[in-house]
Write an enzyme that holds these catalytic residues in place. Sequence first.
Site, PDB file in Angstrom:
ATOM      1  N   ASP A   1     129.044 101.427 -10.790  1.00 23.14           N
ATOM      2  CA  ASP A   1     129.713 102.396 -11.556  1.00 23.14           C
ATOM      3  C   ASP A   1     129.201 103.813 -11.394  1.00 23.14           C
ATOM      4  OD1 ASP A   1     127.188 101.876 -12.578  1.00 23.14           O
ATOM      5  OD2 ASP A   1     128.044 101.717 -14.780  1.00 23.14           O
TER       6      ASP A   1
ATOM      7  N   HIS B   1     124.289 109.945  16.960  1.00 19.23           N
ATOM      8  CA  HIS B   1     124.296 110.070  15.720  1.00 19.23           C
ATOM      9  C   HIS B   1     123.397 109.006  14.866  1.00 19.23           C
ATOM     10  CE1 HIS B   1     128.882 111.973  15.424  1.00 19.23           C
ATOM     11  NE2 HIS B   1     127.785 112.751  16.185  1.00 19.23           N
TER      12      HIS B   1
ATOM     13  N   ASP C   1     118.893 117.425  14.674  1.00 17.65           N
ATOM     14  CA  ASP C   1     119.953 117.874  14.472  1.00 17.65           C
ATOM     15  C   ASP C   1     120.453 117.648  12.918  1.00 17.65           C
ATOM     16  OD1 ASP C   1     122.917 118.453  14.267  1.00 17.65           O
ATOM     17  OD2 ASP C   1     123.288 117.114  16.045  1.00 17.65           O
TER      18      ASP C   1
ATOM     19  N   ASP D   1     124.895 123.882  11.994  1.00 14.53           N
ATOM     20  CA  ASP D   1     124.897 122.893  12.704  1.00 14.53           C
ATOM     21  C   ASP D   1     123.997 123.246  13.978  1.00 14.53           C
ATOM     22  OD1 ASP D   1     125.070 120.573  14.183  1.00 14.53           O
ATOM     23  OD2 ASP D   1     127.127 120.570  14.571  1.00 14.53           O
TER      24      ASP D   1
ATOM     25  N   HIS E   1     128.837 113.424  25.447  1.00 21.92           N
ATOM     26  CA  HIS E   1     129.622 114.125  24.133  1.00 21.92           C
ATOM     27  C   HIS E   1     130.063 115.508  24.814  1.00 21.92           C
ATOM     28  CE1 HIS E   1     126.213 116.867  23.303  1.00 21.92           C
ATOM     29  NE2 HIS E   1     125.445 115.726  23.413  1.00 21.92           N
TER      30      HIS E   1
ATOM     31  N   HIS F   1     132.355 122.404  18.954  1.00 21.89           N
ATOM     32  CA  HIS F   1     133.121 122.213  18.275  1.00 21.89           C
ATOM     33  C   HIS F   1     133.215 123.275  17.382  1.00 21.89           C
ATOM     34  CE1 HIS F   1     130.148 121.249  15.273  1.00 21.89           C
ATOM     35  NE2 HIS F   1     129.686 120.346  16.499  1.00 21.89           N
TER      36      HIS F   1
ATOM     37  N   HIS G   1     132.502 119.539  11.963  1.00 22.04           N
ATOM     38  CA  HIS G   1     133.929 119.530  13.067  1.00 22.04           C
ATOM     39  C   HIS G   1     135.064 120.199  12.569  1.00 22.04           C
ATOM     40  CE1 HIS G   1     131.128 115.941  14.545  1.00 22.04           C
ATOM     41  NE2 HIS G   1     130.732 117.052  15.119  1.00 22.04           N
TER      42      HIS G   1
ATOM     43  N   GLU H   1     126.133 123.003  22.561  1.00 28.29           N
ATOM     44  CA  GLU H   1     125.402 121.932  22.274  1.00 28.29           C
ATOM     45  C   GLU H   1     125.100 120.910  23.600  1.00 28.29           C
ATOM     46  OE1 GLU H   1     126.309 118.942  19.387  1.00 28.29           O
ATOM     47  OE2 GLU H   1     127.969 119.998  18.859  1.00 28.29           O
TER      48      GLU H   1
ATOM     49  N   TYR I   1     120.322 112.286  27.390  1.00 28.95           N
ATOM     50  CA  TYR I   1     119.706 111.340  26.678  1.00 28.95           C
ATOM     51  C   TYR I   1     119.585 110.311  27.520  1.00 28.95           C
ATOM     52  CZ  TYR I   1     122.408 114.301  23.428  1.00 28.95           C
ATOM     53  OH  TYR I   1     122.849 115.260  22.903  1.00 28.95           O
TER      54      TYR I   1
ATOM     55  N   ARG J   1     118.443 117.770  22.858  1.00 33.08           N
ATOM     56  CA  ARG J   1     119.733 118.498  22.640  1.00 33.08           C
ATOM     57  C   ARG J   1     119.252 120.048  22.127  1.00 33.08           C
ATOM     58  NH1 ARG J   1     122.331 114.813  20.476  1.00 33.08           N
ATOM     59  NH2 ARG J   1     122.031 115.260  17.775  1.00 33.08           N
TER      60      ARG J   1
ATOM     61  N   GLU K   1     121.207 123.140  20.355  1.00 30.99           N
ATOM     62  CA  GLU K   1     122.536 123.336  19.630  1.00 30.99           C
ATOM     63  C   GLU K   1     122.458 124.714  18.804  1.00 30.99           C
ATOM     64  OE1 GLU K   1     126.059 121.226  16.860  1.00 30.99           O
ATOM     65  OE2 GLU K   1     124.000 120.390  16.969  1.00 30.99           O
TER      66      GLU K   1
END
Length: 467
Positions: A63, A273, A290, A301, A373, A377, A384, A402, A406, A423, A425
């Site tokens: 709940d 991710h 990230d 971002d 990727h 964006h 996004h 970005e 990898y 990465r 970015e």
Amino acid sequence: MKQFLLFVTLLICGFQIHSQENLPTDFLSKEFHKGRREAFRNLMPANSVAVVFSYPERVFSKDINYTYHANPDMYYLTGYKEPDAVLVLFKEPQGDEKYNEVLFVRERNAGQETWTGRRLGIEGAKSKLGFTTVYNGKDFNAFAIDFKKFDKIIYDKIPTDLGKNKSGFDLFGLIESFKSKASITAENDAPVVLFNTITNSLREIKTPEEIDLMRKSVKLSCIAHNEVMKAVGPDMSENEADGIHRYIHRHYGAEDEGYPPIVGAGANGCILHYGENNATKIDNQLLLMDVGSEYHGYSADVTRTVPANGKFTEEQKAIYQLVYEAQEEVFKICKAGTPFQDLNKKSREVIAAGLIKLGIITDPKDVRIYYPHGCSHFLGLDVHDKGNYMSSLKENMIFTVEPGIYIPANSKCDKKWWNIGVRIEDDILITKDSYENLSAESPRKWQEVEALAKQKSTFNEMKFPKI
């Protein structure tokens, strides 16, 4: 007795309205939201009506609900951040009163507000949001809107996974009433396409007020990244690094993160991710972070990759430098008129050539194995964000750049490259003649990253009891 209960109810409601004045002063103004409604209306075809619903509440456990997150389009157009609401916009004025918009809101309820928080209600929506025509949600079904008289009814995809209560005017009830009043019996892509065409065109170009909020969101995110770079060490856990980001975001007034933080060490940094953030030690590996704040609805971002021991190995440095060079080459074409898709194309060209030079791949097409990727964006109310990805860059667009590489274990290359994930970015604002890197405050060059990692952080001195 009834008069006494009414007095208590009014007293509670009045206290709640008064007590919520101790709030930040840099939220978007009601004039901003009104201007966005006018801009939306200007893009509507003749004899049309648009309907925008709030997002549903989501169950966290039993709940208990998740902290509510407003529908970004509803917030953009109204400033309203509560569930169980619907906005109706008309292209032309309606009725004898000549109204061109109606907002239906969650009804005030002193008892419920004691448990789940304050509600704006009708008067709050009028005074704080600047609406003239406002009703409670329970009035929507009986409100005299003849949807059949309009040539176009514009709305976003209608959610179907809704809970419902017995009131009949929660979000489920509002949607059912709308479908009945508008004779909607099946999904129709046309209204959704038109809705997204309008909102994409509006939201891809940021107003000065939005740019101010984006600057704050990105700046405080950079401060958090820099602090973790200073605090990080081989014995730190991913979760602890994640926690430093979150603490600094809150310290500067951010309500949340714009997305689930990705804080991955070594092999975990090769998961695009990754979200567990639960490795107990980073060890002598790269830490890919990230993480971006959400400040008054607007998401940063930012990604930085740092060696936990403060110094890149030769292999880590080679991959890092290649990602940095790809980013630099993309920056060179970040100007009005550049096709958006060219950003991704340029980054892939640079990374493919670099991976071939390092002997990791032999065919440029194989770049997708290690760089799966896109490069960019849009960024704003959604991480996004909405925008026209097949268009060209325009002044006051904000988007990410970005590139990343990898290389997980067991990849078809020399094992010295395994478990290196990098990465970088940054958040870019297109200006009249060039671009501005909103996240430039956090270092990107490997030499600067190493230099910052040698500094001490306030968090290094914090001591807690053992458990």
